[in-house]
Design an enzyme around this catalytic site. Structure first.
Site, PDB file in Angstrom:
ATOM      1  N   GLY A  12      43.921  46.195  38.893  1.00 17.90           N
ATOM      2  CA  GLY A  12      45.425  46.472  38.448  1.00 17.90           C
ATOM      3  C   GLY A  12      45.740  48.037  38.403  1.00 17.90           C
ATOM      4  O   GLY A  12      44.825  48.792  37.909  1.00 17.90           O
ATOM      5  N   ALA A  16      48.084  50.530  32.173  1.00 18.31           N
ATOM      6  CA  ALA A  16      46.837  50.556  31.729  1.00 18.31           C
ATOM      7  C   ALA A  16      45.605  50.869  32.794  1.00 18.31           C
ATOM      8  O   ALA A  16      44.630  51.500  32.371  1.00 18.31           O
ATOM      9  CB  ALA A  16      46.552  48.991  31.107  1.00 18.31           C
ATOM     10  N   GLY A  17      45.822  50.162  33.919  1.00 18.75           N
ATOM     11  CA  GLY A  17      44.831  50.314  34.911  1.00 18.75           C
ATOM     12  C   GLY A  17      44.695  52.093  35.498  1.00 18.75           C
ATOM     13  O   GLY A  17      43.617  52.441  35.476  1.00 18.75           O
ATOM     14  N   PHE A 116      64.581  52.359  17.471  1.00 18.99           N
ATOM     15  CA  PHE A 116      64.248  50.981  18.369  1.00 18.99           C
ATOM     16  C   PHE A 116      64.065  49.844  17.267  1.00 18.99           C
ATOM     17  O   PHE A 116      63.735  50.188  16.083  1.00 18.99           O
ATOM     18  CB  PHE A 116      62.990  51.337  19.301  1.00 18.99           C
ATOM     19  CG  PHE A 116      63.192  51.181  20.691  1.00 18.99           C
ATOM     20  CD1 PHE A 116      63.773  51.885  21.490  1.00 18.99           C
ATOM     21  CD2 PHE A 116      62.770  49.790  21.098  1.00 18.99           C
ATOM     22  CE1 PHE A 116      64.061  51.681  22.717  1.00 18.99           C
ATOM     23  CE2 PHE A 116      63.000  49.630  22.389  1.00 18.99           C
ATOM     24  CZ  PHE A 116      63.587  50.437  23.263  1.00 18.99           C
ATOM     25  N   GLN A 240      57.202  36.758  24.249  1.00 18.41           N
ATOM     26  CA  GLN A 240      58.411  37.384  23.823  1.00 18.41           C
ATOM     27  C   GLN A 240      59.623  37.168  24.689  1.00 18.41           C
ATOM     28  O   GLN A 240      59.450  37.497  25.732  1.00 18.41           O
ATOM     29  CB  GLN A 240      58.341  39.038  23.577  1.00 18.41           C
ATOM     30  CG  GLN A 240      59.302  39.621  23.160  1.00 18.41           C
ATOM     31  CD  GLN A 240      58.994  41.045  22.868  1.00 18.41           C
ATOM     32  OE1 GLN A 240      58.890  41.875  23.389  1.00 18.41           O
ATOM     33  NE2 GLN A 240      58.861  41.214  21.414  1.00 18.41           N
ATOM     34  N   HIS A 242      63.078  38.586  25.330  1.00 21.61           N
ATOM     35  CA  HIS A 242      63.949  39.960  24.896  1.00 21.61           C
ATOM     36  C   HIS A 242      65.374  39.524  24.728  1.00 21.61           C
ATOM     37  O   HIS A 242      65.803  38.789  25.842  1.00 21.61           O
ATOM     38  CB  HIS A 242      63.539  41.006  26.134  1.00 21.61           C
ATOM     39  CG  HIS A 242      64.171  42.370  25.679  1.00 21.61           C
ATOM     40  ND1 HIS A 242      65.476  42.585  25.663  1.00 21.61           N
ATOM     41  CD2 HIS A 242      63.540  43.616  25.548  1.00 21.61           C
ATOM     42  CE1 HIS A 242      65.475  43.802  25.319  1.00 21.61           C
ATOM     43  NE2 HIS A 242      64.675  44.510  25.455  1.00 21.61           N
ATOM     44  N   LEU A 252      65.958  43.188  32.600  1.00 15.34           N
ATOM     45  CA  LEU A 252      65.969  43.936  31.258  1.00 15.34           C
ATOM     46  C   LEU A 252      67.080  44.835  31.277  1.00 15.34           C
ATOM     47  O   LEU A 252      67.612  45.698  31.783  1.00 15.34           O
ATOM     48  CB  LEU A 252      64.586  44.488  31.039  1.00 15.34           C
ATOM     49  CG  LEU A 252      64.222  45.222  29.783  1.00 15.34           C
ATOM     50  CD1 LEU A 252      64.487  44.223  28.989  1.00 15.34           C
ATOM     51  CD2 LEU A 252      63.104  45.927  29.978  1.00 15.34           C
ATOM     52  N   GLU A 255      66.487  47.963  24.897  1.00 14.89           N
ATOM     53  CA  GLU A 255      66.577  47.798  23.464  1.00 14.89           C
ATOM     54  C   GLU A 255      67.143  49.301  23.062  1.00 14.89           C
ATOM     55  O   GLU A 255      67.944  49.220  21.959  1.00 14.89           O
ATOM     56  CB  GLU A 255      65.583  47.417  22.606  1.00 14.89           C
ATOM     57  CG  GLU A 255      65.663  46.922  21.177  1.00 14.89           C
ATOM     58  CD  GLU A 255      64.330  46.551  20.673  1.00 14.89           C
ATOM     59  OE1 GLU A 255      63.858  45.449  21.145  1.00 14.89           O
ATOM     60  OE2 GLU A 255      63.756  47.208  19.604  1.00 14.89           O
ATOM     61  N   ARG A 286      62.893  41.612  18.080  1.00 21.75           N
ATOM     62  CA  ARG A 286      63.078  41.000  19.133  1.00 21.75           C
ATOM     63  C   ARG A 286      63.009  39.474  18.926  1.00 21.75           C
ATOM     64  O   ARG A 286      64.197  38.802  19.314  1.00 21.75           O
ATOM     65  CB  ARG A 286      62.338  41.213  20.272  1.00 21.75           C
ATOM     66  CG  ARG A 286      62.545  42.671  20.753  1.00 21.75           C
ATOM     67  CD  ARG A 286      61.831  43.011  21.881  1.00 21.75           C
ATOM     68  NE  ARG A 286      62.067  44.394  22.463  1.00 21.75           N
ATOM     69  CZ  ARG A 286      61.439  44.874  23.472  1.00 21.75           C
ATOM     70  NH1 ARG A 286      60.390  44.567  24.047  1.00 21.75           N
ATOM     71  NH2 ARG A 286      61.790  46.148  23.639  1.00 21.75           N
ATOM     72  N   HIS A 353      59.873  38.069  28.506  1.00 24.11           N
ATOM     73  CA  HIS A 353      59.679  39.365  28.671  1.00 24.11           C
ATOM     74  C   HIS A 353      58.161  39.644  28.573  1.00 24.11           C
ATOM     75  O   HIS A 353      57.838  40.487  29.742  1.00 24.11           O
ATOM     76  CB  HIS A 353      60.338  40.072  27.714  1.00 24.11           C
ATOM     77  CG  HIS A 353      60.478  41.678  27.745  1.00 24.11           C
ATOM     78  ND1 HIS A 353      60.852  42.093  29.087  1.00 24.11           N
ATOM     79  CD2 HIS A 353      60.033  42.583  26.929  1.00 24.11           C
ATOM     80  CE1 HIS A 353      60.642  43.558  28.801  1.00 24.11           C
ATOM     81  NE2 HIS A 353      60.259  43.629  27.690  1.00 24.11           N
ATOM     82  N   GLU A 383      49.010  44.218  29.209  1.00 25.54           N
ATOM     83  CA  GLU A 383      49.609  42.886  28.752  1.00 25.54           C
ATOM     84  C   GLU A 383      48.568  41.752  29.410  1.00 25.54           C
ATOM     85  O   GLU A 383      48.751  40.958  28.481  1.00 25.54           O
ATOM     86  CB  GLU A 383      50.792  42.855  29.524  1.00 25.54           C
ATOM     87  CG  GLU A 383      51.349  41.591  29.242  1.00 25.54           C
ATOM     88  CD  GLU A 383      53.088  41.534  29.695  1.00 25.54           C
ATOM     89  OE1 GLU A 383      53.434  42.341  30.386  1.00 25.54           O
ATOM     90  OE2 GLU A 383      53.399  40.523  29.591  1.00 25.54           O
ATOM     91  N   ARG A 394      55.670  41.357  19.614  1.00 19.63           N
ATOM     92  CA  ARG A 394      55.440  42.766  19.870  1.00 19.63           C
ATOM     93  C   ARG A 394      56.839  43.743  19.587  1.00 19.63           C
ATOM     94  O   ARG A 394      57.930  43.143  20.023  1.00 19.63           O
ATOM     95  CB  ARG A 394      55.244  43.011  21.286  1.00 19.63           C
ATOM     96  CG  ARG A 394      54.991  44.517  21.720  1.00 19.63           C
ATOM     97  CD  ARG A 394      54.574  44.709  23.125  1.00 19.63           C
ATOM     98  NE  ARG A 394      55.484  44.371  24.188  1.00 19.63           N
ATOM     99  CZ  ARG A 394      56.742  44.900  24.450  1.00 19.63           C
ATOM    100  NH1 ARG A 394      57.041  45.854  23.797  1.00 19.63           N
ATOM    101  NH2 ARG A 394      57.295  44.408  25.590  1.00 19.63           N
TER     102      ARG A 394
END
Lengths: 584, 264
Positions: A12, A16-17, A116, A240, A242, A252, A255, A286, A353, A383, A394
């Site tokens: 990935g 993160a990857g 937020f 979650q 959203h 999306l 927020e 959320r 989401h 994720e 989250r």
């Protein structure tokens, strides 16, 4: 078949990857396998910001951030991990700035911050400006910045390589990581990557819902591969929704729109969040806002002819502010709804989401094979993983943070492990399971179509496993999925070729979605309480006595080859904060 | 500009325009369209052919939705790239009615659906199958301009200070999603694959004009090459093609000017 040998393989190339790759490439010979080109990853769709208590614009500190994260997750968060997340947030943001990320700035030229949902001053007293942002394209900037730095560091990518299997081997009775098996989309060739360390950073699995903010590609490939190899999945019932997806499309709308002052209104123009969250109002967490929206809709105060949505109202904000701070989402409203957000409220509804659950890891990113035993050489971040810093729900801006903090940690830990560990011998015919799976699909001549099964799965999950759940709806979901899995055995694909066979790929992805939807529904059925993103109408309150613990779902195979899901539970790590009633 | 606080936001009723009423009506008037797609699969046949597909759709759906419907219901062999489906990942740039666009950001109603809608792969990159092209040369040109922040000396403890005004000098070019719509709309690029192309120059611009960066001279030298910025003939195709609204031609002009004046 080709065989490759690397110290570290990362699966990935989202946030993160690539954050992991920047670290591991400096320390070990690293390959990044990604089913997309890296810049296509869904990190780029994140909008509103990345939380860090920089205190650039008002008083803030990491302890408040930790508390908000724990409370936001409805006390299912592992508090030691949340503390690391909040503490390391500050350097994570500063690191990105030093890598070149173009943050919005304060008049003094510091990184600007905005409000937020669920992020508060002093344990819930008022909203705090904690989100570091670049207009409403923070995820895009993070993805680009990380890719730019991967180019700088010479990270080696294998683009459009789809990882289908995780290889492990028993060494002296211990299960260890041996590598992965990948399918090269361009050629249809199978590649075995032998590796000392493997990091899964392959993203979420939201595509088993119909109305979702998730990309077509988010099919839980990493989770499914680990699960099929006998590793547990943690807290999969927590998904979650959203609050503000574009009505019916699910795209999306950040927020950050409410952080900038946007307001949710029902058909009477009423600012309904005042009733549900007197202090934080539209900036409650959320799960709270999404439930409030559906309550308004169910009680007949929804908008439109079918009363099936509410409004996100930005019309009182100056157009210059919308242009400067929310340029992308206002353009989405114009492009996809044909409305002008300067003057019209935007029709919205909650959209699937983010998966709070995933492959269980400890705070070093090491994957667990049970409640506390590490799989040597296997890591996960982002994720796909469950650390758990998000618990049952989250907070917004904590996922861009998660990928940077735990992506970095996993990259360092994996490379350091690879520096001293030996290769594990590959199992015999390491590619066999993948080849068998692909040939079965390619040669199948049943009458079932992948797209039919997928859309029925999505419809069932939307109907039965969304914001409101009951025993009856979850049982229906389990039954629907079982029937669809049976039909899945009789699919056929039209494309029988080797070259860029995306028909075949979609069939494989559907198999992953079916497995993960089943884990989600089964885990949710057993959790007879309401907590965070998992709301059971038949058990509407949180039950800390019986359920303040993580779900651990295992795939069991009996002697006849039949599979089932076994559920176990894992204690939550509590350090500073005892569970309290959750109000916003 | 101050951010209004939540407390002083007005308690207005819901304003309603004709646009909002239309968006919310939920009324769908289905139309039958023909989608004419340039198909190519060298495993089957050496030549590309046009294939027509008829389908009945809501004209408010995306072109990508129509292509998905064809793949899912009529012909599973149809091959293209897609991911986010709302214009931020850059996977699905294609030539729609002769113009480069993202299929997920283009609605059927906006591409003259009463006539056949033609869809082809973007031009100037080798077609591998149907709408899938070889992106490697495109990304190689991007990598060649050193698309990363270059700094010297010790790093500050906190963030580098940068004024909002300084951010604005390169903000437009940070929006690039590397979809290749600009580069593959450029006649110079079609004729000479060695040309860096607009997208690479856009990404060089993003760093050349970043006040934190110290690598501008190196990047300008790279773009001073015979396949560099001087090949641009200012046709503005790239600016028209950019799905992110980046003023691509202006960015290229700014790089040219920086090469002449050595000021950035």
């Amino acid at each position: 078949m080709q065989v490759h040998k690397y110290d570290t393989v990362i699966v990935g190339a989202g946030g993160a990857g690539m954050r992991a790759a920047i670290e591991s490439t400096k320390r070990s010979r690293t390959a990044v396998l990604t089913k997309l080109y890296p810049t296509r990853s869904h990190t780029g769709a994140a909008q509103g910001g990345m939380a860090a208590a920089l205190a650039n614009v008002e008083e803030d500190n990491w302890e408040w951030h930790t508390f908000d994260t724990v409370k936001g997750g409805d006390y299912l968060v592992d508090q030691d991990a949340a503390e690391i997340l909040a503490k390391e947030a500050i350097d994570a943001v500063l690191d990105l700035e030093k890598m070149g990320l173009p943050f919005n700035r304060t008049p003094e030229g510091r990184i600007d911050q905005r409000r937020f949902g669920g992020h508060t001053r002093d344990h819930g007293k008022a909203a705090v400006r904690r989100s570091c942002y670049a207009a409403d394209r923070t995820g895009h900037m993070i993805l680009q910045t990380l890719y730019q730095n991967c180019v700088k560091e010479g990270v080696e990518f294998f683009n459009e390589f789809y990882v289908l299997d995780l290889l492990m081997a028993d060494v002296d009775g211990v299960k260890r990581t041996a590598g992965v098996v990948a399918y090269e989309l361009a050629t249809g060739e199978i590649h075995v990557f032998q590796a000392k360390a493997v990091i899964f950073a392959s993203g979420g699995n939201g595509k088993f819902f119909k109305v979702t903010s998730n990309a077509h590609t988010l099919t839980g490939d990493g989770q499914a591969a680990a699960f099929r190899r006998g590793l547990p999945l943690e807290d999969m019932e927590f998904f979650q929704f959203h609050p503000t997806g574009i009505w019916r499309m699910g795209i999306l709308l950040t927020e950050g729109a409410r952080g900038e002052g946007g307001i949710l209104r029902n058909k009477d123009g009423e600012r309904f969040m005042e009733k549900y969250a007197p202090v934080m109002k539209d900036l409650a967490s959320r799960d709270v806002v999404s439930r409030a929206i559906y309550t308004e809709i169910r009680e007949g105060r929804g908008c439109g002819l079918d009363g099936d949505h509410v409004y996100l109202d930005l019309t009182h904000l100056p157009p210059e502010q919308l242009d400067a701070k929310l340029p992308d989402i206002t353009e989405f409203a114009r492009t996809y709804l044909g409305i002008e957000p300067y003057t019209d409220p935007i029709p919205i509804q909650p959209t699937a989401h983010y998966a709070m659950g995933g492959i269980p890891t400890n705070v070093q990113g090491e994957v667990l094979m049970d409640n506390d035993t590490v799989v040597p050489g296997l890591y996960a971040a982002g994720e796909v993983a469950c650390v758990s810093v998000h618990g049952a729900n989250r907070l917004g801006t904590n996922s861009l943070l998660d990928i940077n903090v735990f992506g970095r940690r996993a990259g360092i830990a994996a490379a350091e492990y690879a520096a001293t560990a030996d290769y594990v011998e590959l199992p015999e015919n390491p590619e066999s399971q993948v080849v068998e799976q692909l040939e079965r699909i390619r040669n199948g001549n049943g009458s079932e179509r992948v797209s039919d099964i997928r859309s029925e799965l999505q419809q069932s999950m939307d109907t039965n496993s969304m914001v409101y759940r009951t025993e009856a709806t979850l049982k229906q979901a389990v039954a629907d999925i079982a029937a669809l899995k049976e039909r899945y055995k009789h699919i056929s694909v039209m494309d029988k070729g080797k070259r860029f066979n995306t028909d075949l790929l979609e069939a494989v992805e559907l198999g992953n979605l079916l497995d993960l939807a089943e884990v989600t529904a089964v885990s949710g059925l057993a959790r007879k309480e309401s907590r965070g993103g998992h709301f059971r109408e038949d058990y509407p309150t949180r039950d800390d006595v019986n359920f303040m613990q993580h779900t651990m779902a295992y795939r069991e195979v009996d002697a006849d080859g039949n599979t089932s899901i076994r559920l176990d539970y894992k204690p939550v790590v509590v350090t500073r904060y005892q569970p309290m009633e959750r109000k916003y | 500009m101050s951010t209004p606080t939540i407390e002083d936001a007005p308690q207005a009723g819901n304003p309603h325009s004709a646009g909002l009423d239309a968006a919310e009506s939920g009324k769908v008037e289905l139309i039958t369209i023909t989608v004419r797609i340039r198909r190519f699969n060298p495993e089957e046949h050496p030549d590309a052919v046009w294939v027509d597909y008829q389908l009945t759709v809501d004209p408010k759906i995306r072109v990508l939705d129509a292509i998905n419907t064809i793949k899912w219901e009529q012909d599973g062999t149809l091959t293209y790239r897609r991911s986010c489906a709302h214009g931020v990942c850059g996977s699905d740039a294609m030539r729609i009615n002769g113009k480069n666009r993202l299929a997920c950001k283009t609605l059927i109603k906006d591409v003259s659906p009463e006539k056949p809608i033609t869809i082809e792969p973007i031009k100037g990159l080798t077609v591998l199958k149907d709408l899938v092209v070889d992106m490697d040369p495109f990304f190689q040109a991007y990598r060649d301009v050193m698309p990363f922040l270059i700094t010297t000396g010790n790093e500050p403890t906190r963030e580098r200070i940068q004024s909002e005004e300084d951010v604005q000098r390169f903000e437009d070019t940070t929006k690039c999603i590397l979809c290749a719509a600009c580069t593959t709309s450029c006649p110079v690029f079609w004729n000479d694959g060695q040309y860096f192309g607009p997208a690479a120059i856009v990404n060089a611009h993003r760093f050349i004009f970043d006040s934190r960066d110290e690598g501008a001279e190196q990047r300008l030298e790279i773009l001073n090459d015979r396949d560099g910025v001087w090949r641009c003939r200012t046709t503005f195709n790239c600016t028209d093609a950019c799905p992110r609204g980046i003023e691509v031609t202006k960015a290229i002009q700014e790089v040219k000017r920086a090469l002449v004046t050595r000021r950035f």
